[in-house]
Design an enzyme around this catalytic site. Structure first.
Site, mmCIF file in Angstrom:
data_model
loop_
_atom_site.group_PDB
_atom_site.id
_atom_site.type_symbol
_atom_site.label_atom_id
_atom_site.label_comp_id
_atom_site.label_asym_id
_atom_site.label_seq_id
_atom_site.Cartn_x
_atom_site.Cartn_y
_atom_site.Cartn_z
ATOM 1 N N HIS A 136 0.842 -1.208 0.000
ATOM 2 C CA HIS A 136 0.000 0.000 0.000
ATOM 3 C C HIS A 136 0.875 1.255 0.000
ATOM 4 O O HIS A 136 0.594 2.222 -0.724
ATOM 5 C CB HIS A 136 -0.888 0.041 1.258
ATOM 6 C CG HIS A 136 -1.879 -1.084 1.369
ATOM 7 N ND1 HIS A 136 -1.819 -2.038 2.348
ATOM 8 C CD2 HIS A 136 -2.984 -1.393 0.626
ATOM 9 C CE1 HIS A 136 -2.837 -2.884 2.233
ATOM 10 N NE2 HIS A 136 -3.556 -2.514 1.185
ATOM 11 N N GLY A 169 -2.848 -1.603 -7.289
ATOM 12 C CA GLY A 169 -1.761 -2.574 -7.344
ATOM 13 C C GLY A 169 -2.010 -3.659 -8.375
ATOM 14 O O GLY A 169 -3.127 -4.130 -8.546
HETATM 15 P P1 AMP Z 1 -6.591 -3.778 -0.396
HETATM 16 O O1 AMP Z 1 -6.384 -2.979 0.859
HETATM 17 O O2 AMP Z 1 -6.150 -5.196 -0.273
HETATM 18 O O3 AMP Z 1 -7.978 -3.608 -0.965
HETATM 19 O O4 AMP Z 1 -5.605 -3.157 -1.470
HETATM 20 C C1 AMP Z 1 -5.597 -1.778 -1.748
HETATM 21 C C2 AMP Z 1 -4.692 -1.519 -2.924
HETATM 22 O O5 AMP Z 1 -3.376 -1.983 -2.623
HETATM 23 C C3 AMP Z 1 -5.125 -2.276 -4.183
HETATM 24 O O6 AMP Z 1 -4.905 -1.450 -5.315
HETATM 25 C C4 AMP Z 1 -4.205 -3.466 -4.181
HETATM 26 O O7 AMP Z 1 -3.991 -4.005 -5.468
HETATM 27 C C5 AMP Z 1 -2.936 -2.857 -3.632
HETATM 28 N N1 AMP Z 1 -2.038 -3.879 -3.092
HETATM 29 C C6 AMP Z 1 -2.360 -4.876 -2.234
HETATM 30 N N2 AMP Z 1 -1.283 -5.664 -1.997
HETATM 31 C C7 AMP Z 1 -0.265 -5.150 -2.739
HETATM 32 C C8 AMP Z 1 1.113 -5.520 -2.932
HETATM 33 N N3 AMP Z 1 1.639 -6.575 -2.325
HETATM 34 N N4 AMP Z 1 1.856 -4.762 -3.762
HETATM 35 C C9 AMP Z 1 1.308 -3.674 -4.396
HETATM 36 N N5 AMP Z 1 0.027 -3.280 -4.250
HETATM 37 C C10 AMP Z 1 -0.745 -4.007 -3.438
#
Ligand code: AMP
Length: 283
Positions: A37, A147
């Protein structure tokens, strides 16, 4: 850093910045933030003058037997990570602001969700497109960063933004990994130390597939069987392994022989955690 729990106030603050001629970069999240994030926040800061992060565990993207109630939360830790990352506005909306009483309008992308995770999690992407469209309407950012770890989500949101003529530039961020290759995820919290070690098989399976393609293997079925074997041998339960066209998300295993761009994705259970990861196999 401004912390805002009220949608009207968040809207007014962003509008104020835009009146001042500043551009706004937006990173929507569900919180329990990690270095993946934070990397997106850095990207947003490179792309825009002000960075807004939202934390909202979106009820409509969870299925009835999924982990909405137990999804990990750590508001204080998240706020401190955002502050260190130079975030300008942290938006923590209550559910009732995003889904006003009686809300009955959804945003749905019709084809891209008919693949990969969309088949395993009915309604999931409808929830994702709906919440992101609402956040886009509310904040009207210039840029939004997502991401590549959630590859299908990225593709669905690119499509939604384009289809709905939203003047928002979608910027993809690379997947950030733990040492050993495990893709960072808030759900890694569900893993015991042993399961965390076993789950390295996911990125290993993807890496092996890419190396096999580089070495000349072009039979999708052979690659898929090897990926599933790597995960099962490590103690994981495969939800799916797939090789697909990186834009249409159409299965390539029906063609059997890969001869164009190809992307691979895995979803697998290690203990209670359903983990996903993906990798480009061929340009
Ligand atoms: P989430 O909180 O899981 O809904 O993710 C929020 C954002 O962070 C989304 O755009 C995800 O794709 C991105 N994200 C989650 N894990 C990763 C990671 N390991 N590397 C890069 N971006 C990530």
């Amino acid at each position: 850093m401004i912390i805002c729990r009220n949608s009207s106030e968040a809207r007014a603050q962003v509008a104020q910045w835009k009146r001042e001629g500043l551009t706004v970069g937006f990173v929507p999240t569900m919180g329990f933030l990690h270095a993946g994030h934070v990397s997106l926040m850095g990207l947003a800061a490179r792309e825009a003058d002000k960075v807004v992060v939202s934390i909202f565990v979106n009820p409509t993207q969870f299925g009835p037997n999924e982990d909405y109630a137990s999804y990990p939360r750590d508001e204080e830790g998240d706020a401190s990570k955002c502050r260190s990352a130079g975030v300008d506005l942290l938006f923590l909306p209550p559910v009732a602001d995003i889904y006003p009483e009686g809300a009955e309008t959804f945003v749905e992308c019709t084809n891209l969700p008919e693949h990969l995770c969309g088949l395993r999690r009915p309604g999931h992407f409808r929830g994702v497109t709906t919440v992101v469209a609402k956040l886009f309407c509310l904040l009207a950012p210039d840029v939004a960063v997502f991401g590549s770890k959630d590859y299908q989500q990225l593709k669905v949101l690119e499509k939604m933004t384009r289809d709905l003529l939203m003047p928002i530039r979608i910027v993809p961020g690379p997947t950030v990994r733990e040492e050993g290759g495990l893709a960072m995820s808030s759900r890694n919290k569900y893993l015991s130390p042993e399961q965390r070690h076993q789950a390295l098989a996911i990125s290993r399976a993807l890496g092996e597939a890419r190396r096999a393609v580089e070495a000349g293997e072009n039979h999708a079925a052979t690659l898929l069987a090897a990926m599933a074997r790597t995960i099962e041998t490590a103690g994981g339960r495969v939800d799916y392994v797939n090789i697909f066209h990186p834009e249409t998300l159409e299965d390539l295993d029906v063609l059997d022989v890969l001869d164009g761009p190809a992307h691979a994705a895995v979803a697998a259970f290690f203990g209670p955690a359903r983990l996903i990861d993906n990798l480009r196999l061929r340009e």
